[in-house]
Structures are given as structure tokens and as C-alpha cells.
Scaffold this motif. Structure first.
Motif, PDB file in Angstrom:
ATOM      1  N   SER A   1      39.901   1.700 -20.626  1.00  0.00           N
ATOM      2  CA  SER A   1      40.178   2.728 -19.624  1.00  0.00           C
ATOM      3  C   SER A   1      41.177   3.739 -20.174  1.00  0.00           C
ATOM      4  N   SER A   2      42.149   3.264 -20.952  1.00  0.00           N
ATOM      5  CA  SER A   2      43.156   4.187 -21.482  1.00  0.00           C
ATOM      6  C   SER A   2      42.538   5.209 -22.431  1.00  0.00           C
ATOM      7  N   PHE A   3      41.695   4.738 -23.325  1.00  0.00           N
ATOM      8  CA  PHE A   3      41.034   5.668 -24.250  1.00  0.00           C
ATOM      9  C   PHE A   3      40.160   6.648 -23.485  1.00  0.00           C
ATOM     10  N   PHE A   4      39.344   6.117 -22.591  1.00  0.00           N
ATOM     11  CA  PHE A   4      38.406   6.952 -21.826  1.00  0.00           C
ATOM     12  C   PHE A   4      39.166   8.029 -21.059  1.00  0.00           C
ATOM     13  N   LEU A   5      40.254   7.625 -20.419  1.00  0.00           N
ATOM     14  CA  LEU A   5      40.979   8.597 -19.598  1.00  0.00           C
ATOM     15  C   LEU A   5      41.854   9.509 -20.449  1.00  0.00           C
TER      16      LEU A   5
ATOM     17  N   ARG B   1      45.250   5.432 -25.235  1.00  0.00           N
ATOM     18  CA  ARG B   1      45.283   6.769 -24.635  1.00  0.00           C
ATOM     19  C   ARG B   1      45.614   7.853 -25.663  1.00  0.00           C
ATOM     20  N   PRO B   2      46.613   7.613 -26.554  1.00  0.00           N
ATOM     21  CA  PRO B   2      46.912   8.667 -27.535  1.00  0.00           C
ATOM     22  C   PRO B   2      45.701   9.016 -28.404  1.00  0.00           C
ATOM     23  N   ARG B   3      44.908   8.023 -28.720  1.00  0.00           N
ATOM     24  CA  ARG B   3      43.730   8.284 -29.561  1.00  0.00           C
ATOM     25  C   ARG B   3      42.694   9.112 -28.791  1.00  0.00           C
ATOM     26  N   GLY B   4      42.485   8.733 -27.527  1.00  0.00           N
ATOM     27  CA  GLY B   4      41.557   9.504 -26.693  1.00  0.00           C
ATOM     28  C   GLY B   4      42.017  10.950 -26.565  1.00  0.00           C
ATOM     29  N   LYS B   5      43.321  11.084 -26.384  1.00  0.00           N
ATOM     30  CA  LYS B   5      43.897  12.433 -26.213  1.00  0.00           C
ATOM     31  C   LYS B   5      43.745  13.246 -27.496  1.00  0.00           C
ATOM     32  N   ALA B   6      43.959  12.579 -28.630  1.00  0.00           N
ATOM     33  CA  ALA B   6      43.858  13.274 -29.918  1.00  0.00           C
ATOM     34  C   ALA B   6      42.429  13.767 -30.142  1.00  0.00           C
TER      35      ALA B   6
END
Lengths: 108, 406
Positions: free
Chosen positions: A55-59, A20-25
Motif C-alpha cells: 500500500s505504501s508503494f502504491f500510494l 513510499r519513497p520508492r513509489g514517490k521517486a
């Protein structure tokens, strides 16, 4: 005026897109909060070599846009994904799960 | 890490002066015997930390071992590895051991890290025609990595693990993971590692996780085992830190505790820790959800769905051999296909570990258990499952075009 904007995940290290942190970044780097104004649409290219987008990256990357869209149909009308079929199916599942209610209990 | 395990011990093993014999029992498996295995592992750590002794010779006897899993042996290896590092350049430490007498168990053991530390003489049978196993074994004990757009270490290792399994399939039986298999397996591993990193970071600033796995194509049927463990807060500890005026506590946690904290089970009553652990596994639950409109809390759905997918490959038969266990703190949760995670009407996925699959009812105490005085200072997630010899949703013949090819 509405624009069609391109997001190319090939610009980032694969073949696994997780966290998720990577997706957010990446969302912050692309300034998606500003660009996803409900008018612009997006084409998202996922490299053929990618075998996982969790799912974490995507979201992390698209979650606020999913919430803003409110329904899977509206989200996928705004964001067109060019990706291997197995990943497109996974994205549909992530979006649906993200929009589900979170309360498990009737209040006593 | 040895200190963390030692503090979790109910009691230390006993040593004779400067020598310690660690007798591994017939069954040394976190999945099948969490109490026995953790008693030994934490007791081992505790005697090493005991101030009254300075152990100089350790003998780990696996001779009787017949039933094992990677998690139990992986934790033993981590203790020995850290001990060696502590003693490097200092007081002498002599490590020896004995292989399992059972040839099929020994075959796996010859490839495990613990064996390499124990200077056991290896004499491979000339008649053996079985291919050796290749165990994937990565540990990260380091300060946190900065977040950014680049893939972090754990993300790279998750990808390498999937590629390792794929290579083992190609080498062993000319098969490979399907696109679905790669996606599901990488989601499983990546989500667990990401959880270990993300929740350890805030509180400790330091991460310590291990992933081990192997694919045994010579077993009948072929089988895969994966264990991932990390040191840090348990699921219950993490969830217990959420703000009491936030969505997670008010709408998801508190109602479950209110309903079941007084429920009797085999050990007396459910403790808050078991109930918090069950809620932490539900879809849409995250310690980082302040409000309802958030997309967090999907990682556990991915990992439980992966287990359900591999269990379904056995056609859902009981006793098919697919099992998963989660130990977090002093709670043990078992998965064997009896209870399933399911999406419910317009709400997120639920696994309640009871017949109606409802969180309004308490969980089955055979599947959600307290370990009593024992605990693990973090979380262990272990899975083992057979691999179909035929093409399936997860695995296919290499010359098969594949219906879900990229």
C-alpha cells in the motif's frame, strides 16, 4: 487532446514493489503530477512475476492521483491496471482506504 | 546498540569479578513475558556497560528454558554480536553456553545465532529424524540508503524472506504460499521494515533493524514465527513530535489523550505513551500527515490485517496459537484475536482494544500495558502462528492450480 499513457512497472526492479519513497521517486521520474491532468488516462502494466505491491508503494506512486480523482470509480477510469488478479484486488482496497476519512472523534 | 539497551535497563545483572553467568529462565519470551525478558536483556547490556567491570568470561545458560521466542533470543544474539565486534583485537572475551535440556527446544536453538556465538559443542542425536530448521536472520546496522527508483536493501530482504518461507514449505510438506499468502506476508514484513527505515532516518541518520523467522514443519501443527525489531524512536516518541497545529495532533491524537489520560487502569492511570501507541496503530495515522488529504498511515493496517488473516485460519478459535505482540518504548500491546481492527462507517480502520471497538472508550489494560521503568529503545513486532495442514487462503498444495494464481 486526451492521451492514453503507458506506465510499465517492469522497468523497475521487482518482484516486490514496496516503500513510499520508492513509489514517490517513480512518480517524480514519470512526471505524473504534470501528466495526470484529469484528461489523460493511463494503462499501468504490472509484471506477472510481481508478487507484492504494498500500500505504501502504491500510494507513494498513485496517491496524489487518487486524491485528485476523489472516488475509486474516477481513479480506476483514469488508471487501468493490468496486473495479476490478487494485486488488482489489493489496489482497489488501497484506493478505498486512502479515500476514507481520518477523523475518529466528534468534536465536543 | 548495547548502550541504548543499557540506558533502558531498570538495573544491571550482577557479575562476579570478571565472569558473568546469564541464567535464562524457563520462560524467555517477549510475547509471553515482556517484563521478565526485557529485564534480563537490558540488565545484560547494562552490566556490560558498567564502568566498574570488564567482563572477560560470559556463560549463557539456557538449560532450564522451555518457553521461548525469537525476539528475546534475537536481542541476546545482537548484544553478543556487538560485544564480540567491540572486543575484536582488544581485551580477551570468552563466550560459552549451555543448550536447553528440553529436546524440542534444543532443536530450534541449534539453529539460532546465539548458539553459534557460544561455542557450544553440538552432538546431534543419531536417532533424530526431524529435519533441521533454517532460520532466516538478517540485520542491517548502517547509514541510510539514498532514496530513489531502485529497490533498497530492506525491500530486497523482505522479498527474500517471503521466498525463504516458500522454500521451507516446499521442502517440508510440498506446499507453497498462495498468491494471497505471498502478498499478505510480504506486505506485513515490508511495511514493518519500511517504517523502521523511514522513521529512523530523519532523527538518527542511521538504521539498525533485524528480521528473523523460521517455519517449523515438524511441529504439530506446523508453525511460523517472525520477529522484527529496530532501534530508534518508539511509536509514541515519533507521534509526539508532530506539529501541534497540524491535522494529526488536532484531529487524531489530542482528542484521544483528552478523553483517556485520566482513565484508571491496573497500574494507576494510562500514561500518554500508551495512548499515543494505540493511536499510532490506527489506520490513517502518520507522523507525516500534515493535512487530512493525504494517503499516509496505512502500514499498520496491513500488519494488523495480516495477523487477523492468520488468526482466522484457525477459524478464529481462541487458544489457536496465533499471537502477536508489539513493544515500543515502554508500552506492550498484545494481539490474540480478542480485539479486531475494523473499518468504520466512512472512516478509516480502527482497533480500539475494547468491546465496542471505539476510541471514545479507553483500551483494555490487559492488552495495552505499561512496562513501568523498563523500556525497549525502539520497536519489537513479533508474531507466531500455526499453519494449516490443509490448503487455505495462505498456503496450498504444490500441485494445486490455485484459485488466485497469477
Amino acid at each position: 487532446m486526451a492521451e492514453v499513457m503507458k506506465i510499465d512497472l517492469g522497468n523497475y526492479e521487482g518482484p516486490l514493489f514496496t516503500g513510499r519513497p520508492r513509489g514517490k521517486a517513480i512518480r517524480e521520474k514519470l512526471e505524473l503530477d504534470k501528466l495526470d491532468d484529469g484528461v489523460n488516462t493511463f494503462v499501468v502494466d504490472v509484471p506477472q512475476s510481481a508478487f507484492s505491491v504494498t500500500s505504501s508503494f502504491f500510494l507513494g506512486l498513485f496517491g496524489p492521483s487518487v486524491i485528485k480523482a476523489g472516488t475509486p470509480e474516477t481513479f480506476f477510469n483514469r488508471f487501468e491496471f493490468r496486473a495479476p488478479p490478487v494485486l488488482r484486488a489489493a489496489f482497489a482496497d488501497y484506493v478505498e482506504r486512502a479515500l476514507q476519512g481520518r477523523s475518529f472523534f466528534q468534536h465536543m | 546498540m548495547i548502550s541504548m539497551l543499557a540506558r533502558a535497563a531498570a538495573e544491571p545483572l550482577r557479575a562476579r569479578r570478571y565472569k558473568l553467568d546469564v541464567i535464562i529462565p524457563e520462560r524467555f519470551s517477549v510475547i509471553d513475558d515482556p517484563t521478565g525478558s526485557l529485564t534480563l536483556i537490558t540488565g545484560f547490556a547494562a552490566i556490560l556497560r558498567s564502568s566498574s567491570r570488564k567482563i572477560q568470561r560470559i556463560f549463557i545458560d539456557h538449560g532450564r528454558l522451555r518457553e521461548y521466542d525469537l525476539a528475546a533470543n534475537g536481542l541476546l544474539a545482537v548484544i553478543v554480536s556487538d560485544l564480540r565486534e567491540e572486543r575484536a583485537g582488544g581485551r580477551r572475551l570468552r563466550l560459552r553456553g549451555r543448550y536447553p535440556a528440553d529436546p524440542s527446544v534444543r532443536r530450534v536453538y541449534e539453529e539460532l545465532a546465539i548458539t553459534k556465538y557460544l561455542n557450544i559443542e553440538t552432538v546431534k542425536s543419531e536417532a533424530s529424524t526431524e529435519p533441521s530448521l533454517e532460520v532466516f536472520d538478517v540485520r542491517r546496522a548502517a547509514s541510510i540508503e539514498p532514496e530513489g527508483v531502485a529497490a533498497r536493501y530492506h525491500e530486497q530482504k523482505a522479498g527474500e524472506f517471503v521466498e525463504h518461507v516458500d522454500r521451507c514449505l516446499v521442502r517440508g510438506s510440498n506446499r507453497r504460499l498462495t498468491a494471497t499468502g505471498k502478498l499478505d506476508l510480504s506486505n506485513y514484513v515490508a511495511e514493518i521494515l519500511a517504517n523502521a527505515e523511514d522513521h529512523a532516518i530523519g532523527r538518527y541518520g542511521h538504521v539498525d533493524w533485524s528480521i528473523q523467522g523460521y517455519l517449523d514443519e515438524s511441529a504439530k501443527p506446523a508453525s511460523c514465527e517472525i520477529t522484527i525489531f529496530n532501534f530508534g524512536p518508539s511509536f509514541a516518541q515519533t507521534l509526539n513530535l508532530v506539529p501541534r497545529d497540524g491535522f494529526t495532533w488536532i484531529e487524531q491524537v489530542r482528542p484521544y489523550l483528552d478523553r483517556h489520560a485520566a482513565t484508571r487502569n491496573n497500574s494507576g492511570r494510562f500514561r500518554e505513551e500508551e495512548l499515543l501507541t494505540v493511536i499510532a496503530l490506527q489506520g490513517g495515522v502518520s507522523s507525516k500527515n500534515d493535512v487530512e488529504e493525504t494517503t499516509r498511515g496505512q502500514g499498520t493496517v496491513d500488519l494488523i490485517r495480516f495477523f487477523q488473516a492468520v488468526h482466522a485460519e484457525c477459524n478464529g478459535a481462541t487458544g489457536c496459537g496465533a499471537e502477536m505482540a508489539i513493544i515500543s518504548g515502554s508500552t506492550y500491546v498484545k494481539f490474540d484475536g480478542t480485539y479486531k481492527m475494523e473499518g468504520q462507517q466512512s472512516t478509516t480502520s480502527v482497533i480500539a482494544f475494547n468491546r465496542g471497538n471505539t476510541l471514545e472508550a479507553p483500551p483494555d489494560p490487559k492488552y495495552v500495558q505499561s512496562l513501568g521503568r523498563l523500556s525497549f529503545p525502539g520497536t519489537i513486532i513479533s508474531i507466531r502462528f500455526p499453519l494449516s495442514s490443509a490448503s487455505s487462503r495462505l498456503v496450498e498444495e504444490r500441485n494445486n492450480g490455485g484459485s488466485d494464481e497469477n
